[in-house]
Design a protein around this motif. Sequence first.
Motif, PDB file in Angstrom:
ATOM      1  N   ARG A  79     -11.798  20.853 -54.126  1.00  0.00           N
ATOM      2  CA  ARG A  79     -12.289  20.467 -52.810  1.00  0.00           C
ATOM      3  C   ARG A  79     -11.728  19.479 -51.985  1.00  0.00           C
ATOM      4  O   ARG A  79     -11.583  19.657 -50.612  1.00  0.00           O
ATOM      5  N   LEU A  80     -11.307  18.662 -52.636  1.00  0.00           N
ATOM      6  CA  LEU A  80     -10.594  17.445 -51.943  1.00  0.00           C
ATOM      7  C   LEU A  80      -9.185  18.162 -51.218  1.00  0.00           C
ATOM      8  O   LEU A  80      -9.302  17.739 -50.067  1.00  0.00           O
ATOM      9  N   ILE A  81      -8.731  18.545 -52.049  1.00  0.00           N
ATOM     10  CA  ILE A  81      -7.412  19.571 -51.433  1.00  0.00           C
ATOM     11  C   ILE A  81      -7.846  20.280 -50.218  1.00  0.00           C
ATOM     12  O   ILE A  81      -7.092  20.401 -49.277  1.00  0.00           O
ATOM     13  N   TRP A  82      -8.630  21.226 -50.401  1.00  0.00           N
ATOM     14  CA  TRP A  82      -9.047  22.200 -49.351  1.00  0.00           C
ATOM     15  C   TRP A  82      -9.643  21.298 -48.138  1.00  0.00           C
ATOM     16  O   TRP A  82      -9.096  21.782 -47.094  1.00  0.00           O
ATOM     17  N   VAL A  83     -10.508  20.270 -48.347  1.00  0.00           N
ATOM     18  CA  VAL A  83     -10.685  19.448 -47.118  1.00  0.00           C
ATOM     19  C   VAL A  83      -9.696  18.872 -46.412  1.00  0.00           C
ATOM     20  O   VAL A  83      -9.624  19.014 -45.187  1.00  0.00           O
ATOM     21  N   ASN A  84      -8.763  18.326 -47.254  1.00  0.00           N
ATOM     22  CA  ASN A  84      -7.717  17.588 -46.650  1.00  0.00           C
ATOM     23  C   ASN A  84      -6.631  18.711 -45.823  1.00  0.00           C
ATOM     24  O   ASN A  84      -5.827  18.306 -44.876  1.00  0.00           O
ATOM     25  N   LEU A  85      -6.369  19.779 -46.422  1.00  0.00           N
ATOM     26  CA  LEU A  85      -5.756  20.852 -46.018  1.00  0.00           C
ATOM     27  C   LEU A  85      -6.227  21.363 -44.578  1.00  0.00           C
ATOM     28  O   LEU A  85      -5.540  21.275 -43.719  1.00  0.00           O
ATOM     29  N   ILE A  86      -7.609  21.687 -44.533  1.00  0.00           N
ATOM     30  CA  ILE A  86      -8.096  22.124 -43.393  1.00  0.00           C
ATOM     31  C   ILE A  86      -8.030  20.811 -42.456  1.00  0.00           C
ATOM     32  O   ILE A  86      -7.777  20.954 -41.019  1.00  0.00           O
ATOM     33  N   ALA A  87      -8.171  19.787 -42.460  1.00  0.00           N
ATOM     34  CA  ALA A  87      -8.084  18.500 -41.701  1.00  0.00           C
ATOM     35  C   ALA A  87      -6.503  18.333 -41.179  1.00  0.00           C
ATOM     36  O   ALA A  87      -6.438  18.138 -40.009  1.00  0.00           O
ATOM     37  N   GLY A  88      -5.678  18.376 -42.094  1.00  0.00           N
ATOM     38  CA  GLY A  88      -4.120  18.386 -41.626  1.00  0.00           C
ATOM     39  C   GLY A  88      -3.951  19.342 -40.715  1.00  0.00           C
ATOM     40  O   GLY A  88      -3.323  19.334 -39.683  1.00  0.00           O
ATOM     41  N   ILE A  89      -4.448  20.716 -41.048  1.00  0.00           N
ATOM     42  CA  ILE A  89      -4.168  21.933 -39.972  1.00  0.00           C
ATOM     43  C   ILE A  89      -4.539  21.639 -38.906  1.00  0.00           C
ATOM     44  O   ILE A  89      -4.162  21.806 -37.656  1.00  0.00           O
TER      45      ILE A  89
END
Length: 96
Positions: free
Chosen positions: A35-45
């Motif tokens: 979930r942490l990776i997913w949240v950071n991926l979406i935020a980065g995009i």
Amino acid sequence: MDNRDQLEKKLDQLAMYMEKMKLAQYIDLLHNPKRLIWVNLIAGIARGFGIAIGFTLLGAIAFLILQRLVGLNLPLVGDFIAELMNYVQESKGLKP
């Protein structure tokens, strides 16, 4: 008893601050790497997309301002900007 009441009051304030900070949700997020990776991926995009859109808009505005300055025929600035715009247009292949 006065110290105990003050301690309880401080603990209640601390609990209230932790609730406002959503500390429990943050700790849950840290314990769930997917979930942490997913949240950071979406935020980065989202950040990258925002930067690209913003830079494009600012570049277009700057280009329009430069075109207007060339139209004013200012002695030094106008010549410099005209040369700059000719260079940009030649590099894009817009001028022969």
